[in-house]
Design a protein around this motif. Sequence first.
Motif, PDB file in Angstrom:
ATOM      1  N   GLU A 134       0.835  -1.208   0.000  1.00 22.51           N
ATOM      2  CA  GLU A 134       0.000   0.000   0.000  1.00 22.51           C
ATOM      3  C   GLU A 134       0.864   1.250   0.000  1.00 22.51           C
ATOM      4  O   GLU A 134       0.530   2.266  -0.612  1.00 22.51           O
ATOM      5  CB  GLU A 134      -0.929   0.009   1.214  1.00 22.51           C
ATOM      6  CG  GLU A 134      -2.090  -0.975   1.118  1.00 22.51           C
ATOM      7  CD  GLU A 134      -1.646  -2.405   1.363  1.00 22.51           C
ATOM      8  OE1 GLU A 134      -2.349  -3.327   0.917  1.00 22.51           O
ATOM      9  OE2 GLU A 134      -0.568  -2.603   1.984  1.00 22.51           O
TER      10      GLU A 134
ATOM     11  N   GLN B 181       2.119   1.846  -3.458  1.00 23.60           N
ATOM     12  CA  GLN B 181       1.068   2.395  -4.321  1.00 23.60           C
ATOM     13  C   GLN B 181       0.773   3.837  -3.960  1.00 23.60           C
ATOM     14  O   GLN B 181       0.514   4.676  -4.840  1.00 23.60           O
ATOM     15  CB  GLN B 181      -0.186   1.534  -4.199  1.00 23.60           C
ATOM     16  CG  GLN B 181      -0.033   0.224  -4.925  1.00 23.60           C
ATOM     17  CD  GLN B 181      -1.221  -0.681  -4.718  1.00 23.60           C
ATOM     18  OE1 GLN B 181      -2.082  -0.410  -3.885  1.00 23.60           O
ATOM     19  NE2 GLN B 181      -1.261  -1.768  -5.456  1.00 23.60           N
ATOM     20  N   GLU B 182       0.842   4.165  -2.645  1.00 20.89           N
ATOM     21  CA  GLU B 182       0.569   5.549  -2.269  1.00 20.89           C
ATOM     22  C   GLU B 182       1.652   6.478  -2.806  1.00 20.89           C
ATOM     23  O   GLU B 182       1.362   7.584  -3.294  1.00 20.89           O
ATOM     24  CB  GLU B 182       0.503   5.645  -0.739  1.00 20.89           C
ATOM     25  CG  GLU B 182      -0.255   6.862  -0.256  1.00 20.89           C
ATOM     26  CD  GLU B 182      -0.361   6.870   1.240  1.00 20.89           C
ATOM     27  OE1 GLU B 182      -0.466   5.781   1.839  1.00 20.89           O
ATOM     28  OE2 GLU B 182      -0.330   7.969   1.811  1.00 20.89           O
TER      29      GLU B 182
END
Lengths: 224, 75
Positions: free
Chosen positions: A130, A133-134
């Motif tokens: 995550e 992806q951030e």
Amino acid sequence: MFQLASVEHLDLNMNWSLININIGLDLACKLFYVTMASFAVGSVVRRCGRLAGGAARLSTSARALGGDGMPAIIERHGKREVIGYGYNGQPNYIDRVDYPIPAVRFKEETPQIKALREKEKGDWKNLTKEEVQELYRATFCRTFAEIQAPTGEWKLALGGTLIACSLAIWVYIWMKLFVYDKMPATITDPQRVEAQVQRMIDLRMNPVQGVASNWDYEKGQWKN
Amino acid sequence: MSLAKPQMRNLLQAAIKKNLAITAGVTTAAVAAYYFLVKAPRKQKYAEFYKNYDAEAEFERMRKLGLFQACSKDD
């Protein structure tokens, strides 16, 4: 509506396809127009809205530079960090497959992103999926898969083209009905056409693949 | 991440090679189709027509029908 020529029984047993074409054209064009119109309307209604991306305008602050009569250059990238030259040297953001790194990041810096950037300087194995992806979404608007995803624009293009074609056919029909003169007697008069075809056969015109090739000279009739 | 590493270099050259191969294939197929479907039958028809073609007999037939301006139809 149409000037129908009198069709008598002919020795040459010809097929008056021209008149049938004129009547069939009307029906065919009506069907064609209806199908194309419904197709294009359906594709327009079905079309999704534009994907987010392109020149994003997240920040509204702008500075106008210039003076001495020079044109003002308005920089709209706000607080977004400039990370490269960009495809034309301007501080803009655009998703391009052939120039992948834009001039500015997509999003402005937040404390969370700042922290993640620090973490990014270390070992990347410590980053979770995550977080990666951030970090990506902070710099870029869309992934390559999203950029290259099909838009369905071809449906609109095809539908519009076919509608235009059908309109053109309607215009032709109007021209045929209201503008063009009647066909001359040399074409429509059955006896004249019969005489012309008889002459073509006698002179053996286009004997290999054309008119006279369909005539059986031994039997004196058309080949089948 | 367990994706395969994508091709990083020589993308244009690879694309050009692929396009050239497709071009060669499509043009060969088009030419072959034209040859076998159009050219060869036409050549055959012309050969058949002219195998037993008597130009003098045809000329006499047309002359007797009175189709020539320079030749009379009487003998």
